[in-house]
Design an enzyme around this catalytic site. Structure first.
Site, PDB file in Angstrom:
ATOM      1  CE  LYS A  52      84.301 116.527  -1.126  1.00 13.74           C
ATOM      2  NZ  LYS A  52      83.757 115.208  -1.283  1.00 13.74           N
ATOM      3  CB  SER A  91      77.802 118.445  -8.660  1.00 14.00           C
ATOM      4  OG  SER A  91      76.844 118.117  -7.670  1.00 14.00           O
ATOM      5  CB  ALA A  92      73.165 115.674  -9.445  1.00 12.12           C
ATOM      6  CE1 TYR A 118      78.607 121.054  -4.998  1.00 10.94           C
ATOM      7  CE2 TYR A 118      80.938 121.624  -5.040  1.00 10.94           C
ATOM      8  CZ  TYR A 118      79.897 120.742  -5.345  1.00 10.94           C
ATOM      9  OH  TYR A 118      80.161 119.572  -5.994  1.00 10.94           O
ATOM     10  CE  LYS A 121      81.893 120.750  -8.508  1.00  7.07           C
ATOM     11  NZ  LYS A 121      83.218 120.292  -8.960  1.00  7.07           N
TER      12      LYS A 121
HETATM   13  C1  WQD Z   1      72.098 112.752   1.477  1.00 11.22           C
HETATM   14  C2  WQD Z   1      70.793 112.537   2.252  1.00 11.22           C
HETATM   15  C3  WQD Z   1      70.237 114.352   3.715  1.00 11.22           C
HETATM   16  C4  WQD Z   1      73.630 113.741   6.452  1.00 11.22           C
HETATM   17  C5  WQD Z   1      75.621 116.679  -1.424  1.00 11.22           C
HETATM   18  C6  WQD Z   1      75.918 117.820  -2.347  1.00 11.22           C
HETATM   19  C7  WQD Z   1      76.183 117.288  -3.733  1.00 11.22           C
HETATM   20  C8  WQD Z   1      77.253 116.226  -3.694  1.00 11.22           C
HETATM   21  C9  WQD Z   1      76.876 115.118  -2.720  1.00 11.22           C
HETATM   22  C10 WQD Z   1      79.352 117.226  -4.239  1.00 11.22           C
HETATM   23  C11 WQD Z   1      69.941 113.795   2.323  1.00 11.22           C
HETATM   24  C12 WQD Z   1      70.513 113.078   4.494  1.00 11.22           C
HETATM   25  C13 WQD Z   1      72.737 113.640   5.391  1.00 11.22           C
HETATM   26  C14 WQD Z   1      73.191 113.446   7.770  1.00 11.22           C
HETATM   27  C15 WQD Z   1      71.006 112.965   6.915  1.00 11.22           C
HETATM   28  N1  WQD Z   1      78.495 116.760  -3.327  1.00 11.22           N
HETATM   29  N2  WQD Z   1      71.449 113.245   5.627  1.00 11.22           N
HETATM   30  N3  WQD Z   1      71.886 113.067   7.946  1.00 11.22           N
HETATM   31  O1  WQD Z   1      72.976 116.680   0.170  1.00 11.22           O
HETATM   32  O2  WQD Z   1      72.326 114.805  -1.445  1.00 11.22           O
HETATM   33  O3  WQD Z   1      74.440 116.063  -1.827  1.00 11.22           O
HETATM   34  O4  WQD Z   1      76.675 115.737  -1.440  1.00 11.22           O
HETATM   35  O5  WQD Z   1      79.242 117.218  -5.431  1.00 11.22           O
HETATM   36  O6  WQD Z   1      76.602 118.356  -4.541  1.00 11.22           O
HETATM   37  O7  WQD Z   1      74.771 118.644  -2.407  1.00 11.22           O
HETATM   38  O8  WQD Z   1      74.287 114.503   0.094  1.00 11.22           O
HETATM   39  O9  WQD Z   1      75.077 112.965   1.846  1.00 11.22           O
HETATM   40  O10 WQD Z   1      74.708 115.407   2.454  1.00 11.22           O
HETATM   41  O11 WQD Z   1      72.738 113.913   2.032  1.00 11.22           O
HETATM   42  O12 WQD Z   1      69.824 112.611   7.118  1.00 11.22           O
HETATM   43  O13 WQD Z   1      73.956 113.548   8.779  1.00 11.22           O
HETATM   44  O14 WQD Z   1      71.112 112.181   3.587  1.00 11.22           O
HETATM   45  O15 WQD Z   1      69.112 115.063   4.253  1.00 11.22           O
HETATM   46  O16 WQD Z   1      68.568 113.387   2.257  1.00 11.22           O
HETATM   47  P1  WQD Z   1      73.379 115.557  -0.716  1.00 11.22           P
HETATM   48  P2  WQD Z   1      74.279 114.213   1.673  1.00 11.22           P
END
Ligand code: WQD
Length: 338
Positions: A84, A124-125, A148, A152
């Site tokens: 994931k 997943s969204a 990934y 899904k």
């Molecule tokens: C969230 C926000 C980043 C890390 C992903 C997958 C999704 C699901 C959830 C499985 C964004 C910002 C992040 C960091 C940051 N997974 N960020 N610094 O990308 O929305 O979703 O995880 O199902 O499928 O795509 O989640 O937590 O990685 O990021 O600024 O060190 O936090 O840019 O805006 P994301 P995330």
């Protein structure tokens, strides 16, 4: 009712196991521990007083799956098992397609052989890709931006087509938004391998001193404070959504899709500031360039799940931040022998 949780030792699977046991279900976990710790079974038992039955296997292993289905008579399956990590999927796409599709195809063939007709799938969204507008509604177009996400999407298609061909099959596709938080006991939680990709586990590792500073990926997005906006949902609310989904699957056939989100978008800095306030811990951060593949805004319209499933997220951002930290401060190294 006896329910199989594939990947049930993982972050969302373990929280779902707790809610199912507390609701009186007989829970069986199948996991290969590729991305989970066997210690999770001990922790589930400490929380609920019940130890789930465990089969250590690869869900893509048809012989092992048949042996388990021969021994257990499942009423339903919740399918969590799968790789994931978005970034990793771009680096090793073939492993993601092989693993995430083989597991689903093997599971569905096994269910067919054993007359099991109800499945809830961990989607997943991310299948919405770059949304044309928010909030996201289940009927909106789907398109993915990474392997990934495509796995899904493809698994949703496989399950939907299977239910179209078999009138007895009931398929519920749950599109998760951003799960964070942990069970209030602090005994189970998010335990990423290596440097966390996701925001909250990165923040908690800064808070516990494992990482020095947070990088905020971009503050020039068209959002209120310029940082990315997401729909963060407490993992316990998400787990409880699976209970409603299993009940729905028991009463219907065909395929139904539900967004599991709060309907509220929070920015990266909202998360950082709330975490600091709730836990009285400063989180040092630097503004970094945007992360490739990130989108500005993504949050759910959860109306369908509210009305059709009778499910609604109840825990707010303060609880999500409090419970995330409670898990990390009690388990600074994740799941390690007590
Ligand atoms: C969230 C926000 C980043 C890390 C992903 C997958 C999704 C699901 C959830 C499985 C964004 C910002 C992040 C960091 C940051 N997974 N960020 N610094 O990308 O929305 O979703 O995880 O199902 O499928 O795509 O989640 O937590 O990685 O990021 O600024 O060190 O936090 O840019 O805006 P994301 P995330």
């Amino acid at each position: 009712m006896k329910v199989l949780l594939t990947g049930g030792a993982g972050y969302i699977g373990s929280h779902t196991a707790v809610e199912f046991i507390n609701a009186g279900y007989d829970v069986v976990i199948a996991d290969n521990f590729d991305n989970a710790s066997p210690l999770v079974l001990d922790r589930i038992e400490r929380i609920t007083g019940t130890r789930p039955t465990l089969y250590e296997l690869d869900v893509a292993d048809a012989a092992a799956m048949d042996a388990m289905f021969d021994k257990e008579s499942f009423d339903a399956v919740v399918h969590f098992a799968g790789l994931k990590a978005v970034g990793e999927s771009c680096a090793i796409p073939l492993k993601y397609y092989r693993n995430n599709l083989d597991t689903t195809l093997t599971l569905m063939e096994c269910m067919k052989r054993h007359g099991v007709t109800r499945i809830v799938f961990s989607s997943s969204a991310t299948v919405y890709g770059i949304p044309e507008r928010v909030p996201l509604v289940e009927g909106m177009p789907t398109s993915c931006t990474n392997p990934y996400g495509w796995t899904k999407y493809m698994n949703e298609r496989i399950l939907t087509d299977a239910a179209t061909a078999d009138s007895e099959l009931s398929v519920v596709l749950l599109r998760y938004f951003n799960p964070i938080g942990a069970h209030e006991s602090g005994l189970i939680g998010e335990n990423p391998n290596g440097i966390p990709n996701n925001l909250m586990p990165y923040i908690t590792q800064v808070a516990v001193g494992k990482l020095p500073r947070l990088g905020v990926f971009g503050n020039d997005y068209p959002t209120p404070d310029g940082t990315g906006v997401r729909d963060y949902i407490h993992v316990v609310d998400l787990a409880r959504g699976h209970l409603k989904a299993i009940e729905y699957a028991a009463a219907h056939t065909g395929t139904e899709i539900f967004n599991l989100g709060t309907g509220i978008g929070y920015s990266v800095l909202d998360i950082v500031n709330t975490f600091s306030r709730v836990n009285d811990i400063d989180i040092p951060y630097d503004i970094k360039p945007r992360r490739a593949g990130d989108i500005a805004e993504c949050y759910a319209d959860p109306k369908k799940a509210n009305e059709v499933l009778g499910w609604r997220a109840e825990l707010g951002l303060d609880e999500m931040c409090r419970d995330s930290w409670n898990w990390q401060k009690n388990n600074p190294g994740g799941y390690t022998l007590d």
